[in-house]
Design a protein around this motif. Sequence first.
Motif, PDB file in Angstrom:
ATOM      1  N   PHE A  40       0.785  -1.200   0.091  1.00 46.36           N
ATOM      2  CA  PHE A  40      -0.114  -0.146   0.169  1.00 46.36           C
ATOM      3  C   PHE A  40       0.909   1.417  -0.013  1.00 46.36           C
ATOM      4  CE2 PHE A  40      -3.501  -2.222   2.833  1.00 46.36           C
ATOM      5  CZ  PHE A  40      -3.925  -2.924   1.561  1.00 46.36           C
ATOM      6  N   PRO A  41       1.440   1.719  -1.093  1.00 45.53           N
ATOM      7  CA  PRO A  41       2.339   2.634  -1.238  1.00 45.53           C
ATOM      8  C   PRO A  41       1.742   4.126  -0.694  1.00 45.53           C
ATOM      9  CG  PRO A  41       2.058   2.009  -3.385  1.00 45.53           C
ATOM     10  CD  PRO A  41       1.392   1.066  -2.625  1.00 45.53           C
ATOM     11  N   VAL A  42       2.180   4.900  -0.010  1.00 48.37           N
ATOM     12  CA  VAL A  42       1.839   6.194   0.372  1.00 48.37           C
ATOM     13  C   VAL A  42       1.766   6.996  -0.711  1.00 48.37           C
ATOM     14  CG1 VAL A  42       2.147   8.103   1.916  1.00 48.37           C
ATOM     15  CG2 VAL A  42       2.620   5.704   2.666  1.00 48.37           C
ATOM     16  N   LEU A  43       0.451   7.535  -1.032  1.00 51.56           N
ATOM     17  CA  LEU A  43       0.434   8.770  -2.269  1.00 51.56           C
ATOM     18  C   LEU A  43       0.547  10.042  -1.637  1.00 51.56           C
ATOM     19  CD1 LEU A  43      -2.429   7.181  -4.040  1.00 51.56           C
ATOM     20  CD2 LEU A  43      -0.300   7.188  -4.644  1.00 51.56           C
ATOM     21  N   LYS A  44       0.183  10.627  -0.436  1.00 52.82           N
ATOM     22  CA  LYS A  44       0.464  11.829   0.079  1.00 52.82           C
ATOM     23  C   LYS A  44      -0.198  11.804   1.654  1.00 52.82           C
ATOM     24  CE  LYS A  44      -0.725  16.571  -0.941  1.00 52.82           C
ATOM     25  NZ  LYS A  44      -1.499  17.454  -1.668  1.00 52.82           N
ATOM     26  N   ASP A  45       0.187  12.561   2.452  1.00 53.79           N
ATOM     27  CA  ASP A  45      -0.369  12.652   3.668  1.00 53.79           C
ATOM     28  C   ASP A  45      -0.701  11.059   4.250  1.00 53.79           C
ATOM     29  OD1 ASP A  45       0.211  15.314   3.529  1.00 53.79           O
ATOM     30  OD2 ASP A  45      -1.592  15.759   2.704  1.00 53.79           O
ATOM     31  N   LEU A  46      -2.106  11.154   4.607  1.00 53.03           N
ATOM     32  CA  LEU A  46      -2.602   9.895   5.109  1.00 53.03           C
ATOM     33  C   LEU A  46      -3.295   8.949   3.844  1.00 53.03           C
ATOM     34  CD1 LEU A  46      -4.742  11.549   8.217  1.00 53.03           C
ATOM     35  CD2 LEU A  46      -2.502  10.108   8.138  1.00 53.03           C
ATOM     36  N   ILE A  47      -3.041   9.327   2.716  1.00 55.19           N
ATOM     37  CA  ILE A  47      -3.437   8.476   1.575  1.00 55.19           C
ATOM     38  C   ILE A  47      -2.456   7.321   1.148  1.00 55.19           C
ATOM     39  CG2 ILE A  47      -4.489   8.825  -0.680  1.00 55.19           C
ATOM     40  CD1 ILE A  47      -4.752  11.811  -0.153  1.00 55.19           C
TER      41      ILE A  47
END
Length: 191
Positions: A40-47
């Motif tokens: 689940f790669p982090v896209l941005k902040d908590l996303i």
Amino acid sequence: MAIDGAPHGPERGTTTCQLHMRSFPDGAEITIEPWRSAAFPVLKDLIVDRAAFDRIVQAGAFVAVNTGAPQDGNALPIPKDDAEKALDAAACIGCGACVAACKNASAMLFVGAKVSHFLYLPQGRVERDRRARNLVAAMDKEGFGNCTNQYECEAACPKEIPVRVIAEMNREFLRSKLREEPPKERLGGDG
Ligand code: SF4
């Protein structure tokens, strides 16, 4: 999101979006983080990108046979216990908390829920072998880890999916492998 290290926060059987601030003491300092998993790669902040779950679903968490027009409710009796098990598994919302809670980042509670959802319904049972094989293969391809029976997934799941679905998934996978046709060269002759 993980709140103070717990996926979905401190309340059992509750998603973050159902959580009230009254669950925390006045003045508490709260730490929120995205799910932590290589799949689940982090896209941005908590996303985070949970497309890995979508690809697993695309591998077989559906019914592809033609089931015809909707049946009359009484024409296809399903034992109450079976209906309850299927509906319990169908409650999974694909949030990924089970993966985030697991030290191995295992997705087996999620995949087990998909297997169990269809296993107890006659329409879903038609493709059970192919489904078990394809879902497990897709799960492995996405890089999720294996289950080591810690049960953290069940504790974190906001829909309280039981770990029995993992045993069912393993049983279905083994069954499908045993029923697989042997490769032609092992049959001898021209096969
Ligand atoms: S099994 Fe539970 S924790 Fe895992 S994706 Fe489904 S609802 Fe979320």
